[in-house]
Write a protein that holds these residues in place. Sequence first.
Motif, mmCIF file in Angstrom:
data_model
loop_
_atom_site.group_PDB
_atom_site.id
_atom_site.type_symbol
_atom_site.label_atom_id
_atom_site.label_comp_id
_atom_site.label_asym_id
_atom_site.label_seq_id
_atom_site.Cartn_x
_atom_site.Cartn_y
_atom_site.Cartn_z
ATOM 1 N N MET A 121 4.643 -5.569 -1.520
ATOM 2 C CA MET A 121 3.430 -5.643 -0.720
ATOM 3 C C MET A 121 2.298 -6.565 -1.156
ATOM 4 O O MET A 121 1.643 -6.898 -0.286
ATOM 5 N N GLY A 122 2.399 -6.610 -2.517
ATOM 6 C CA GLY A 122 1.191 -7.655 -3.227
ATOM 7 C C GLY A 122 -0.189 -6.600 -3.313
ATOM 8 O O GLY A 122 -1.206 -7.348 -3.280
ATOM 9 N N LEU A 123 -0.144 -5.408 -2.940
ATOM 10 C CA LEU A 123 -1.265 -4.418 -3.055
ATOM 11 C C LEU A 123 -1.635 -4.445 -4.481
ATOM 12 O O LEU A 123 -0.878 -4.292 -5.581
ATOM 13 N N CYS A 147 12.072 0.535 1.817
ATOM 14 C CA CYS A 147 11.643 0.054 3.261
ATOM 15 C C CYS A 147 11.170 0.946 3.930
ATOM 16 O O CYS A 147 9.943 0.786 4.684
ATOM 17 N N ASP A 148 11.135 2.471 3.760
ATOM 18 C CA ASP A 148 10.616 3.559 4.339
ATOM 19 C C ASP A 148 9.327 3.819 3.914
ATOM 20 O O ASP A 148 8.364 4.193 4.639
ATOM 21 N N VAL A 149 9.110 3.506 2.708
ATOM 22 C CA VAL A 149 7.458 3.519 2.019
ATOM 23 C C VAL A 149 6.822 2.520 2.603
ATOM 24 O O VAL A 149 5.674 2.586 2.966
ATOM 25 N N GLU A 150 7.184 1.224 2.832
ATOM 26 C CA GLU A 150 6.650 0.061 3.118
ATOM 27 C C GLU A 150 6.114 0.367 4.654
ATOM 28 O O GLU A 150 5.016 0.164 5.233
ATOM 29 N N LYS A 151 7.454 1.049 5.520
ATOM 30 C CA LYS A 151 7.112 1.239 6.898
ATOM 31 C C LYS A 151 5.959 2.378 6.941
ATOM 32 O O LYS A 151 5.116 2.177 7.992
ATOM 33 N N LEU A 152 6.093 3.324 6.058
ATOM 34 C CA LEU A 152 4.785 4.390 6.109
ATOM 35 C C LEU A 152 3.535 3.764 5.784
ATOM 36 O O LEU A 152 2.537 4.056 6.387
ATOM 37 N N LEU A 153 3.368 2.938 4.764
ATOM 38 C CA LEU A 153 1.924 2.145 4.560
ATOM 39 C C LEU A 153 1.669 1.290 5.450
ATOM 40 O O LEU A 153 0.475 1.397 5.721
ATOM 41 N N ARG A 157 6.369 2.410 -6.431
ATOM 42 C CA ARG A 157 5.884 1.361 -7.305
ATOM 43 C C ARG A 157 6.441 0.131 -6.870
ATOM 44 O O ARG A 157 5.735 -1.127 -6.774
ATOM 45 N N LYS A 158 7.790 0.000 -6.622
ATOM 46 C CA LYS A 158 8.478 -1.378 -6.161
ATOM 47 C C LYS A 158 7.756 -1.852 -4.855
ATOM 48 O O LYS A 158 7.695 -2.954 -4.666
ATOM 49 N N GLY A 204 -8.836 -0.941 2.791
ATOM 50 C CA GLY A 204 -7.892 -0.109 3.522
ATOM 51 C C GLY A 204 -7.269 0.815 2.369
ATOM 52 O O GLY A 204 -7.129 2.103 2.577
ATOM 53 N N ILE A 205 -7.165 0.472 1.133
ATOM 54 C CA ILE A 205 -6.101 1.425 0.228
ATOM 55 C C ILE A 205 -7.112 1.571 -1.017
ATOM 56 O O ILE A 205 -7.634 0.584 -1.430
ATOM 57 N N CYS A 206 -7.248 2.936 -1.462
ATOM 58 C CA CYS A 206 -7.914 3.262 -2.630
ATOM 59 C C CYS A 206 -6.910 3.525 -3.878
ATOM 60 O O CYS A 206 -6.949 3.070 -4.894
ATOM 61 N N CYS A 207 -5.970 4.521 -3.415
ATOM 62 C CA CYS A 207 -4.920 4.882 -4.466
ATOM 63 C C CYS A 207 -3.916 5.578 -3.740
ATOM 64 O O CYS A 207 -3.897 5.984 -2.582
ATOM 65 N N ILE A 208 -2.836 5.506 -4.632
ATOM 66 C CA ILE A 208 -1.501 6.028 -4.094
ATOM 67 C C ILE A 208 -0.965 6.881 -5.370
ATOM 68 O O ILE A 208 -0.922 6.550 -6.403
ATOM 69 N N LYS A 209 -0.653 8.053 -4.952
ATOM 70 C CA LYS A 209 -0.062 9.001 -6.010
ATOM 71 C C LYS A 209 1.250 9.554 -5.359
ATOM 72 O O LYS A 209 1.441 9.816 -4.240
ATOM 73 N N VAL A 210 2.145 9.907 -6.586
ATOM 74 C CA VAL A 210 3.371 10.533 -6.181
ATOM 75 C C VAL A 210 3.353 11.649 -7.082
ATOM 76 O O VAL A 210 3.122 11.904 -8.286
ATOM 77 N N LEU A 211 3.496 12.933 -6.205
ATOM 78 C CA LEU A 211 3.158 14.195 -6.654
ATOM 79 C C LEU A 211 4.588 14.456 -7.021
ATOM 80 O O LEU A 211 5.590 14.786 -5.976
#
Length: 125
Positions: free
Chosen positions: A72-74, A114-120, A66-67, A44-51
Amino acid sequence: MSLFNFGKKKEKETKAPACCCNGACPTSEEAKVADECCNKKLEGICCIKVLGAGCKSCHEQFENTRKTVKQMGLDVEVEYVTDMPKIMEYGVMSMPAIVANEKVVSQGKVLKVCDVEKLLHKLGF
């Protein structure tokens, strides 16, 4: 000498496929990489970047992301991209932005953990 390089043939530009191993795949076939590279795309997930431009808000978004990934244990490393030409390749006009699997999923606001978690979760991760 030609003015503005008119008449010269441009070399064909090829983009290396983006994957979890940052191009260290033993193959150059894009389709094969998408299916087999580290088997993370299948999970499902390959990479996450913050621009971001390196400002306080962008750093905050990077830390929140990062938190979230850690909670989430990814098994994915979050990359912080500040290189403007690379950021412009994504078509991002306002920062900070979050990119998941080479797709811009958020831009222009700092998301809380919490918003990043909801988004993912919304994206299926």
